[in-house]
Design a protein around this motif. Structure first.
Motif, PDB file in Angstrom:
ATOM      1  N   ALA A 149       0.570  -1.916   0.084  1.00 51.37           N
ATOM      2  CA  ALA A 149       0.042  -0.347  -0.089  1.00 51.37           C
ATOM      3  C   ALA A 149       0.808   1.849  -0.317  1.00 51.37           C
ATOM      4  O   ALA A 149      -0.034   2.823  -0.014  1.00 51.37           O
ATOM      5  CB  ALA A 149      -1.138  -0.083   1.108  1.00 51.37           C
ATOM      6  N   HIS A 150       1.975   0.890  -0.055  1.00 53.59           N
ATOM      7  CA  HIS A 150       3.145   2.649  -0.374  1.00 53.59           C
ATOM      8  C   HIS A 150       3.940   3.240  -1.510  1.00 53.59           C
ATOM      9  O   HIS A 150       3.387   1.985  -2.583  1.00 53.59           O
ATOM     10  CB  HIS A 150       4.387   2.272   0.362  1.00 53.59           C
ATOM     11  N   LEU A 151       3.387   3.995  -1.868  1.00 47.67           N
ATOM     12  CA  LEU A 151       3.377   4.557  -3.351  1.00 47.67           C
ATOM     13  C   LEU A 151       4.631   5.099  -2.937  1.00 47.67           C
ATOM     14  O   LEU A 151       4.575   5.778  -1.940  1.00 47.67           O
ATOM     15  CB  LEU A 151       1.981   5.571  -3.530  1.00 47.67           C
ATOM     16  N   LYS A 152       5.825   4.912  -4.107  1.00 51.25           N
ATOM     17  CA  LYS A 152       7.150   5.018  -4.016  1.00 51.25           C
ATOM     18  C   LYS A 152       7.701   5.934  -5.344  1.00 51.25           C
ATOM     19  O   LYS A 152       7.163   4.921  -6.305  1.00 51.25           O
ATOM     20  CB  LYS A 152       7.540   4.155  -4.019  1.00 51.25           C
ATOM     21  N   HIS A 176      -2.440   4.176  -0.260  1.00 53.55           N
ATOM     22  CA  HIS A 176      -3.821   3.498   0.507  1.00 53.55           C
ATOM     23  C   HIS A 176      -4.075   2.266   1.728  1.00 53.55           C
ATOM     24  O   HIS A 176      -2.967   2.272   2.204  1.00 53.55           O
ATOM     25  CB  HIS A 176      -4.266   2.460  -0.362  1.00 53.55           C
ATOM     26  N   MET A 177      -5.324   2.255   2.092  1.00 51.79           N
ATOM     27  CA  MET A 177      -5.125   0.948   3.238  1.00 51.79           C
ATOM     28  C   MET A 177      -5.224  -0.756   2.888  1.00 51.79           C
ATOM     29  O   MET A 177      -4.251  -1.062   3.576  1.00 51.79           O
ATOM     30  CB  MET A 177      -6.768   0.735   3.807  1.00 51.79           C
ATOM     31  N   SER A 227      -7.019   1.177  -5.821  1.00 52.92           N
ATOM     32  CA  SER A 227      -6.795   0.186  -5.234  1.00 52.92           C
ATOM     33  C   SER A 227      -7.412  -0.956  -4.478  1.00 52.92           C
ATOM     34  O   SER A 227      -8.929  -0.913  -4.465  1.00 52.92           O
ATOM     35  CB  SER A 227      -6.410   0.947  -3.343  1.00 52.92           C
ATOM     36  N   MET A 228      -6.875  -1.964  -3.629  1.00 53.65           N
ATOM     37  CA  MET A 228      -7.847  -2.713  -3.152  1.00 53.65           C
ATOM     38  C   MET A 228      -8.810  -2.576  -1.906  1.00 53.65           C
ATOM     39  O   MET A 228      -9.408  -3.354  -2.248  1.00 53.65           O
ATOM     40  CB  MET A 228      -7.413  -4.259  -2.874  1.00 53.65           C
ATOM     41  N   ASP A 229      -8.783  -1.141  -1.911  1.00 55.12           N
ATOM     42  CA  ASP A 229      -9.008  -0.745  -0.552  1.00 55.12           C
ATOM     43  C   ASP A 229     -10.598  -0.170  -0.938  1.00 55.12           C
ATOM     44  O   ASP A 229     -11.456   0.531  -0.383  1.00 55.12           O
ATOM     45  CB  ASP A 229      -8.571  -0.138   0.232  1.00 55.12           C
ATOM     46  N   LYS A 230     -11.237  -0.250  -2.605  1.00 54.44           N
ATOM     47  CA  LYS A 230     -12.614   0.223  -3.219  1.00 54.44           C
ATOM     48  C   LYS A 230     -11.862   1.284  -3.687  1.00 54.44           C
ATOM     49  O   LYS A 230     -12.649   2.700  -4.374  1.00 54.44           O
ATOM     50  CB  LYS A 230     -13.084   0.151  -2.265  1.00 54.44           C
ATOM     51  N   VAL A 266      -9.982  11.373  -2.837  1.00 53.66           N
ATOM     52  CA  VAL A 266     -10.053  10.496  -2.838  1.00 53.66           C
ATOM     53  C   VAL A 266     -11.892  10.380  -3.261  1.00 53.66           C
ATOM     54  O   VAL A 266     -12.701  10.646  -3.244  1.00 53.66           O
ATOM     55  CB  VAL A 266     -10.167  10.178  -1.074  1.00 53.66           C
ATOM     56  N   VAL A 267     -11.819   9.469  -4.258  1.00 52.82           N
ATOM     57  CA  VAL A 267     -12.589   9.133  -5.165  1.00 52.82           C
ATOM     58  C   VAL A 267     -13.797   7.548  -4.614  1.00 52.82           C
ATOM     59  O   VAL A 267     -12.629   6.556  -4.763  1.00 52.82           O
ATOM     60  CB  VAL A 267     -12.440   8.814  -6.397  1.00 52.82           C
ATOM     61  N   ASP A 268     -14.238   7.507  -3.988  1.00 53.89           N
ATOM     62  CA  ASP A 268     -15.318   6.023  -2.653  1.00 53.89           C
ATOM     63  C   ASP A 268     -16.107   5.977  -3.056  1.00 53.89           C
ATOM     64  O   ASP A 268     -17.196   7.017  -3.791  1.00 53.89           O
ATOM     65  CB  ASP A 268     -14.006   6.320  -1.742  1.00 53.89           C
ATOM     66  N   ARG A 269     -17.111   5.135  -2.633  1.00 50.94           N
ATOM     67  CA  ARG A 269     -18.561   5.182  -2.849  1.00 50.94           C
ATOM     68  C   ARG A 269     -19.395   5.673  -2.446  1.00 50.94           C
ATOM     69  O   ARG A 269     -20.775   6.394  -2.377  1.00 50.94           O
ATOM     70  CB  ARG A 269     -18.802   3.247  -2.570  1.00 50.94           C
ATOM     71  N   ALA A 270     -18.690   6.379  -0.727  1.00 52.73           N
ATOM     72  CA  ALA A 270     -19.741   7.194  -0.338  1.00 52.73           C
ATOM     73  C   ALA A 270     -19.378   8.418  -0.597  1.00 52.73           C
ATOM     74  O   ALA A 270     -21.206   9.438  -0.659  1.00 52.73           O
ATOM     75  CB  ALA A 270     -18.784   7.061   1.625  1.00 52.73           C
ATOM     76  N   ARG A 271     -18.456   8.961  -1.656  1.00 52.95           N
ATOM     77  CA  ARG A 271     -18.320  10.314  -1.638  1.00 52.95           C
ATOM     78  C   ARG A 271     -18.577  10.465  -3.071  1.00 52.95           C
ATOM     79  O   ARG A 271     -19.310  11.766  -3.370  1.00 52.95           O
ATOM     80  CB  ARG A 271     -16.973  10.734  -1.163  1.00 52.95           C
ATOM     81  N   HIS A 272     -18.084   9.629  -3.945  1.00 48.41           N
ATOM     82  CA  HIS A 272     -19.083   9.489  -5.360  1.00 48.41           C
ATOM     83  C   HIS A 272     -19.662   8.220  -6.128  1.00 48.41           C
ATOM     84  O   HIS A 272     -19.445   8.235  -7.733  1.00 48.41           O
ATOM     85  CB  HIS A 272     -17.352   9.719  -5.960  1.00 48.41           C
ATOM     86  N   ALA A 273     -20.412   7.392  -5.065  1.00 49.54           N
ATOM     87  CA  ALA A 273     -20.931   6.721  -5.798  1.00 49.54           C
ATOM     88  C   ALA A 273     -19.736   5.375  -6.990  1.00 49.54           C
ATOM     89  O   ALA A 273     -20.213   5.266  -8.535  1.00 49.54           O
ATOM     90  CB  ALA A 273     -21.808   6.821  -7.033  1.00 49.54           C
TER      91      ALA A 273
END
Length: 299
Positions: free
Chosen positions: A201-204, A221-222, A241-244, A259-266
């Motif tokens: 989950a690290h971006l290097k 990411h988580m 990410s695998m964190d959706k 952050v683009v995720d289900r809660a904020r952006h469907a």
């Protein structure tokens, strides 16, 4: 920054793993666990066209612009070359019984990353094997081309990134990059930096101009990072990410912007596997385990 969901493309019957650009800016291809290879129109989301159906999952597709052919890596069977204009197979190569994780083109070479740790170099025009690059017993997961320094970066499941010479195919450098599998590698648009990410989950960020010394190490990411891609103008970076979630970063400072995720952006309900930042109005395409493909406008 504003991110707006424009469309959701449905039609795949299983996880979607692979995306690539099409012959026109508004077109792109997808494939995945169902073996369906589909061409989509960004301006007509109801116009999905089946290009091919292969009897195994597909992790890697790559459109070869000079020939107009779509290369499809069928796991455990090899490569299929599809002519999208005719919607038919025009060539194939029983390359391997391993899974095919990535494909990349450089001049008349095609590089194929395999789950047995081999990177196969093919003559693109003849679809013939030129060389085998074997530096690990663990999977070769991701490929990135640096035409400026004539280098190929390969991310492996043994936690390392290896740098090869694109002309001689010699192994130039081994970067002990991560604490777990490296799933995605990519050069910045100016080729100054190599970015890597994966299961840890690290971006290097590595300074490609100065011997690949570590420039940034970001807990991004988580869960595992599956893919990274840059916007066409080079100003933004997106990670999946695998964190959706999808995250969008400033490509100069590597500061998190959205952050683009289900809660904020469907957003997606399961792992986001692949991203494609298109030249068509700079729309971002994402593919997921939830069998859908989403299209995003980032402004």
């Amino acid at each position: 920054m504003v991110v707006q969901k424009l469309d959701t493309f449905g039609g795949h019957r299983d996880c979607v793993y692979a995306l690539d650009k099409g012959p026109q800016p508004e077109q792109f291809f997808s494939s995945g666990a169902d073996g369906l290879v589909v061409r989509w129109q960004l301006d007509r989301p109801d116009r999905g066209e089946l290009m091919a159906r292969v009897p195994a999952s597909v992790y890697a597709i790559a459109f070869h612009q000079p020939s107009g052919l779509l290369w499809v890596g069928q796991n455990y069977e090899g490569l299929h070359l599809i002519d999208p204009a005719k919607k038919q197979e025009v060539g194939s190569l029983k390359l391997t019984s391993a899974a095919i994780f990535d494909l990349a083109f450089y001049k008349n070479d095609t590089f194929v990353a395999l789950s047995d740790g081999v990177v196969v170099v093919l003559d693109t025009e003849r679809v013939a094997i030129r060389k085998y690059l074997k530096a690990s017993d663990k999977s070769a997961r991701s490929l990135a081309i640096n035409p400026v320094d004539r280098e190929l970066a390969v991310g492996y499941s043994d936690k390392a990134v290896r740098i090869y010479d694109l002309e001689t195919y010699e192994l130039k450098q081994v970067i002990e990059a991560h604490t777990n599998s490296v799933f995605t590698v990519g050069y910045s648009p100016d080729f100054r930096y190599l970015l890597t990410a994966g299961r840890d989950a690290h971006l290097k960020v590595w300074d490609a101009e100065n011997g690949y010394v570590l420039s940034h190490d970001i807990v991004a990411h988580m869960f595992a990072i599956n893919h990274l891609t840059f916007s066409p103008d080079g100003s933004w970076l997106a990670t999946a990410s695998m964190d959706k979630s999808i995250k969008i970063w400033d490509a100069d400072t590597f500061r998190l912007l959205k952050v683009v995720d289900r809660a904020r952006h469907a957003g997606h309900g399961t792992s986001v596997n692949k991203l494609l930042w298109t030249d068509y109005e700079s729309e971002l395409v994402s593919a997921s385990d939830d069998r859908t493909i989403s299209v995003w406008q980032v402004t």
